[in-house]
Design an enzyme around this catalytic site. Structure first.
Site, PDB file in Angstrom:
ATOM      1  N   LYS A 160       2.176   4.747   1.215  1.00  0.00           N
ATOM      2  CA  LYS A 160       2.251   5.373   2.540  1.00  0.00           C
ATOM      3  C   LYS A 160       1.849   6.835   2.399  1.00  0.00           C
ATOM      4  O   LYS A 160       2.550   7.624   1.782  1.00  0.00           O
ATOM      5  CB  LYS A 160       3.664   5.265   3.106  1.00  0.00           C
ATOM      6  CG  LYS A 160       3.806   5.769   4.526  1.00  0.00           C
ATOM      7  CD  LYS A 160       5.215   5.521   5.045  1.00  0.00           C
ATOM      8  CE  LYS A 160       5.346   5.967   6.493  1.00  0.00           C
ATOM      9  NZ  LYS A 160       5.150   7.418   6.656  1.00  0.00           N
ATOM     10  N   CYS A 203       5.233  52.216   5.272  1.00  0.00           N
ATOM     11  CA  CYS A 203       6.239  51.248   4.851  1.00  0.00           C
ATOM     12  C   CYS A 203       6.111  51.015   3.346  1.00  0.00           C
ATOM     13  O   CYS A 203       5.066  50.532   2.883  1.00  0.00           O
ATOM     14  CB  CYS A 203       6.048  49.946   5.620  1.00  0.00           C
ATOM     15  SG  CYS A 203       7.295  48.699   5.266  1.00  0.00           S
ATOM     16  N   CYS A 227      11.929  46.717  10.878  1.00  0.00           N
ATOM     17  CA  CYS A 227      11.551  46.494   9.480  1.00  0.00           C
ATOM     18  C   CYS A 227      12.741  46.822   8.568  1.00  0.00           C
ATOM     19  O   CYS A 227      13.337  47.893   8.690  1.00  0.00           O
ATOM     20  CB  CYS A 227      10.352  47.364   9.112  1.00  0.00           C
ATOM     21  SG  CYS A 227       9.902  47.253   7.354  1.00  0.00           S
ATOM     22  N   CYS A 251      11.550  50.198   6.447  1.00  0.00           N
ATOM     23  CA  CYS A 251      11.231  51.509   7.036  1.00  0.00           C
ATOM     24  C   CYS A 251      11.792  51.677   8.444  1.00  0.00           C
ATOM     25  O   CYS A 251      11.592  52.716   9.074  1.00  0.00           O
ATOM     26  CB  CYS A 251       9.723  51.736   7.045  1.00  0.00           C
ATOM     27  SG  CYS A 251       8.830  50.657   8.186  1.00  0.00           S
ATOM     28  N   GLU A 309       0.845  -1.195   0.000  1.00  0.00           N
ATOM     29  CA  GLU A 309       0.000   0.000   0.000  1.00  0.00           C
ATOM     30  C   GLU A 309       0.875   1.238   0.000  1.00  0.00           C
ATOM     31  O   GLU A 309       1.966   1.230   0.573  1.00  0.00           O
ATOM     32  CB  GLU A 309      -0.902   0.017   1.237  1.00  0.00           C
ATOM     33  CG  GLU A 309      -1.781  -1.207   1.383  1.00  0.00           C
ATOM     34  CD  GLU A 309      -2.390  -1.296   2.774  1.00  0.00           C
ATOM     35  OE1 GLU A 309      -3.004  -0.312   3.217  1.00  0.00           O
ATOM     36  OE2 GLU A 309      -2.222  -2.348   3.425  1.00  0.00           O
ATOM     37  N   ASP A 326       1.036  10.647   3.393  1.00  0.00           N
ATOM     38  CA  ASP A 326       1.634  11.621   4.306  1.00  0.00           C
ATOM     39  C   ASP A 326       0.545  12.543   4.832  1.00  0.00           C
ATOM     40  O   ASP A 326       0.291  13.620   4.296  1.00  0.00           O
ATOM     41  CB  ASP A 326       2.711  12.421   3.570  1.00  0.00           C
ATOM     42  CG  ASP A 326       3.632  13.137   4.541  1.00  0.00           C
ATOM     43  OD1 ASP A 326       3.562  12.841   5.750  1.00  0.00           O
ATOM     44  OD2 ASP A 326       4.416  13.992   4.106  1.00  0.00           O
ATOM     45  N   CYS A 353       5.483  44.337  10.526  1.00  0.00           N
ATOM     46  CA  CYS A 353       5.808  45.762  10.583  1.00  0.00           C
ATOM     47  C   CYS A 353       4.495  46.514  10.744  1.00  0.00           C
ATOM     48  O   CYS A 353       3.622  46.440   9.866  1.00  0.00           O
ATOM     49  CB  CYS A 353       6.517  46.204   9.301  1.00  0.00           C
ATOM     50  SG  CYS A 353       6.677  48.008   9.181  1.00  0.00           S
ATOM     51  N   TYR A 375      -6.980   2.162   5.744  1.00  0.00           N
ATOM     52  CA  TYR A 375      -6.111   1.065   5.326  1.00  0.00           C
ATOM     53  C   TYR A 375      -5.970  -0.091   6.306  1.00  0.00           C
ATOM     54  O   TYR A 375      -5.289  -1.062   6.002  1.00  0.00           O
ATOM     55  CB  TYR A 375      -4.713   1.603   5.007  1.00  0.00           C
ATOM     56  CG  TYR A 375      -4.101   2.478   6.078  1.00  0.00           C
ATOM     57  CD1 TYR A 375      -3.701   1.958   7.305  1.00  0.00           C
ATOM     58  CD2 TYR A 375      -3.912   3.832   5.861  1.00  0.00           C
ATOM     59  CE1 TYR A 375      -3.145   2.756   8.281  1.00  0.00           C
ATOM     60  CE2 TYR A 375      -3.341   4.646   6.830  1.00  0.00           C
ATOM     61  CZ  TYR A 375      -2.959   4.103   8.038  1.00  0.00           C
ATOM     62  OH  TYR A 375      -2.401   4.895   8.995  1.00  0.00           O
ATOM     63  N   LYS A 408      10.652   3.927   2.600  1.00  0.00           N
ATOM     64  CA  LYS A 408      10.563   5.371   2.388  1.00  0.00           C
ATOM     65  C   LYS A 408      11.240   5.757   1.073  1.00  0.00           C
ATOM     66  O   LYS A 408      12.395   5.406   0.836  1.00  0.00           O
ATOM     67  CB  LYS A 408      11.232   6.126   3.553  1.00  0.00           C
ATOM     68  CG  LYS A 408      10.605   5.868   4.917  1.00  0.00           C
ATOM     69  CD  LYS A 408       9.183   6.389   5.010  1.00  0.00           C
ATOM     70  CE  LYS A 408       9.125   7.886   5.084  1.00  0.00           C
ATOM     71  NZ  LYS A 408       9.561   8.445   6.358  1.00  0.00           N
TER      72      LYS A 408
END
Length: 663
Positions: free
Chosen positions: A113, A425, A401, A404, A111, A115, A419, A222, A309
């Site tokens: 795998k 800005c 920042c 600015c 099967e 994630d 900021c 599963y 894997k």
């Protein structure tokens, strides 16, 4: 038929349609017809609360609030899997299990795998009773209300099932849903999610199940655990679960020997990129449940299963510097500037560092050699330090920042620094104007992001209201600006005064107000003054408007500069009032979804889409099993044509469409 029987019959019918759509991907009725049946059931349940059922299809929309998730012990421990990374690892594993079993002939179930976020769901008498996260394997958090909103998970099973059992699986977020969620965040100036897995896992712990219901989560099952199960092998278990109504991936294969296992791995190491969701390997299980019992468990893992894997393509390169980007909402994003390196077919020069916490966690320093890989096969990211630089110093995150010099802020619970100099800005100012002119907002032809930056740098604009004061003679001296392009720009700005209110509202760039929210607010309040004067509670009561959005709207209109800007926009004729749509001429396309592709003679693409909506239809962006018609013009994309033919979807011409609407 008595009322209780009628209600149950509707529940059964809706559950079957739900299964057809979300599990089999073979809908047999339109969305409109499904919604009508659901509304009928909702009405009957409201009239007869004595027949309430927590597993009714009407309960999938969520709405319950969970402040604290209860920790629950697993009846059957959720073990982790041993990992392997080579053919030799798998051969050694087979030798070990053969020693225990006595050199019997072995079959394996292979099967993919997935994630995602592991989940254990308990069913009693065919009804979903409880859903618990993996946690530490011994106990996890109960997230039943949130899991019930995932439409591929059955609330009521079909067929002959044991009185009680648990089924294991992964809650996942398909790439398409993940990209859509991120696009919506980008459009409102928010930081996108880093990967589908973490987003799926985080979704399960949202306090409001109605918010979970809005996310396009899926669940792939599963493994079944319980007593007196009606099958003798893992592969039979998968087939049985599918018959009971579970979404069990069809990629699973019964392998007669280890050679067939290796062939399965080789195939999916290449073709996993064609899947609509993340997978990072293959799980190989001894097929016979009797053999599984004999093999048993180590302290951490079952001896009868192994996870192979896939290798993520990763490279190492030098981190030359860290720069900090400022988004239009003020969010700061640190970026790693790398020695250019080839990765997954592209040259990578930069990688996201996400935020200060990530830099600290990995202890990333300038001059380090770092490992870089594609996160979710999409975004380059630094995963670890490969080699420490000779004279490295811990990275100190900026406090001001970079544009600015304003002191940065970080609100409690927020991942990013911000900021706060919203109106002074430069990147925030330019970013807001660039957002204002985009196609989904004011769609100002002849004006692009680079030109906006030039206008700002030359002191010609400081906010989007300044665009309407521009004169051709001011624009002509700009770089790459000729008479014709200057005229087109001014004409495009003038034409934007015709843009409808809901798009204007989106263009204003109110934090958290994307396209959909802007439409909801415009439809509810009708004009900008009503929104500006709405209270927090009034806003929260609007469909799909939560506390966070409502508070952001309040803060936007409390700012005097925003009020002044809106008055200036009103003065030049920007549409700040909803023009009621009286063009709905029929509902002949109710429940029908159209996809428009190509170039047309009598319609622009936007006009064609409007005609569909004016007759009660929906316009889809891509072809799927939900599509009823494809309206095809000249130069229709060959991929769309192929997919439409493959799915046997009706392809109609512009003339056919005109005939359908009676023109």
């Amino acid at each position: 038929m008595d009322i209780q029987t009628t209600i149950q019959s509707l529940r059964d019918e809706l559950s079957q349609h739900n299964h057809n759509y979300y599990v089999l991907d073979k809908p047999t009725i339109s969305d409109f017809e499904f919604d009508q049946l659901l509304k009928k059931l909702q009405d009957l349940e409201m009239q007869h609360p004595e027949f309430f059922d927590e597993n009714s299809p009407t309960q999938r929309v969520g709405g319950s609030i969970t402040k604290n998730f209860t920790t629950v012990a697993h009846e059957h421990r959720m073990y982790s899997l041993d990992n392997s990374y080579s053919t030799e690892d798998l051969m050694d594993w087979e030798v070990r299990i053969q020693k225990i079993l006595g050199n019997v002939d072995l079959e394996y179930t292979c099967e993919l795998k997935y994630d995602g976020a592991s989940i254990s769901i308990t069913y009693e008498n065919g009804k979903l009773k409880k859903a618990v996260t993996r946690g530490d394997g011994f106990q996890g958090d109960e997230v039943t209300n949130n899991v019930k909103t995932i439409r591929s998970i059955p609330l009521q099973l079909k067929g002959n099932y044991p009185p009680k059992f648990a089924i294991r699986g992964e809650i996942i977020l398909p790439f398409s849903g993940f990209e859509k969620m991120n696009q919506e965040l980008i459009e409102i100036g928010e930081t996108p999610y880093s990967n589908p897995r973490n987003t799926a896992s985080g979704s399960l712990k949202l306090q409001d199940s109605a918010e979970v219901a809005k996310r396009p989560l899926d669940c792939l099952l599963y493994f079944i655990v319980g007593n007196n199960l009606p099958f003798k092998t893992q592969f039979e278990g998968l087939e049985t679960a599918r018959k009971w109504g579970f979404k069990v991936p069809t990629q699973a294969k019964l392998a007669k020997n280890m050679q067939e296992v290796l062939e399965f791995i080789t195939y999916w190491d290449v073709h996993r990129h064609d899947l609509p969701y993340e997978t990072d390997g293959v799980v190989i299980k001894v097929n016979s449940l009797q053999h599984q019992d004999e093999l048993g468990y180590t302290a951490k893992s079952p001896r009868w299963a192994m996870a192979y894997k896939f290798k993520s393509e990763q490279v190492s390169t030098r981190l030359n510097s860290i720069s900090y980007q400022v988004g239009r909402t003020g969010a700061i994003t640190p970026v790693a500037n790398l020695e250019p390196v080839q990765l997954a077919g592209t040259i990578v020069k930069r990688a996201s560092l996400h935020n200060a916490d990530q830099i600290q966690k990995l202890d990333i320093r300038i001059g380090d050699k770092v490992f870089v890989e594609k996160g979710g096969e999409i975004i380059p990211k630094i995963i670890a330090v490969a080699e420490r630089g000779n004279e490295s110093f811990p990275t100190v995150y900026i406090t001001n920042c970079p544009e600015c010099q304003t002191a940065l802020e970080r609100k409690e619970g927020e991942a990013n620094h911000y900021c706060p100099n919203f109106y002074g800005c430069p990147p925030q100012i330019v970013g807001r104007i660039q957002h204002y002119i985009t196609r989904k907002a004011m769609d100002i032809e002849g004006l692009g992001g680079e030109t906006v930056a030039l206008l700002y740098q030359n002191g010609l604009v400081k906010n989007y209201a300044d665009l309407y004061d521009l004169k051709i003679e001011q624009i002509l001296p700009l770089e790459r600006m000729a008479q014709k392009s200057a005229e087109n720009l001014i004409n495009g700005i003038e034409k934007s005064k015709e843009v409808p209110f809901e798009r204007v509202l989106y263009a204003l760039g109110i934090r958290y107000v994307g396209e959909t929210v802007a439409k909801k607010l415009a439809k509810h309040y009708k004009n900008i003054d009503a929104i500006a004067n709405a209270s927090l509670m009034d806003l929260i009561l609007v469909d799909e408007i939560g506390d966070k959005i409502a508070q952001s709207v309040i803060e936007f209109f409390e700012n005097i500069e925003n009020r002044i800007t809106i008055e200036r926009l009103k003065a030049v004729g920007i549409q700040f009032e909803l023009v009621e749509n009286n063009t709905q001429v029929s509902d002949k396309f109710a429940g029908k979804t159209f996809v428009v592709s190509g170039v047309f003679e009598k319609f622009s693409r936007d006009d064609l889409k409007k005609a569909i909506e004016d007759n009660g239809g929906k316009v889809g962006s891509s072809i799927s099993t939900k599509t009823d018609y494809v309206v095809a013009g000249e130069n229709m994309g060959p991929a769309k044509l192929e997919k439409a033919n493959q799915l046997k979807i009706a392809i109609i011409s512009e003339e056919d469409f005109l005939g359908m609407i009676g023109n």
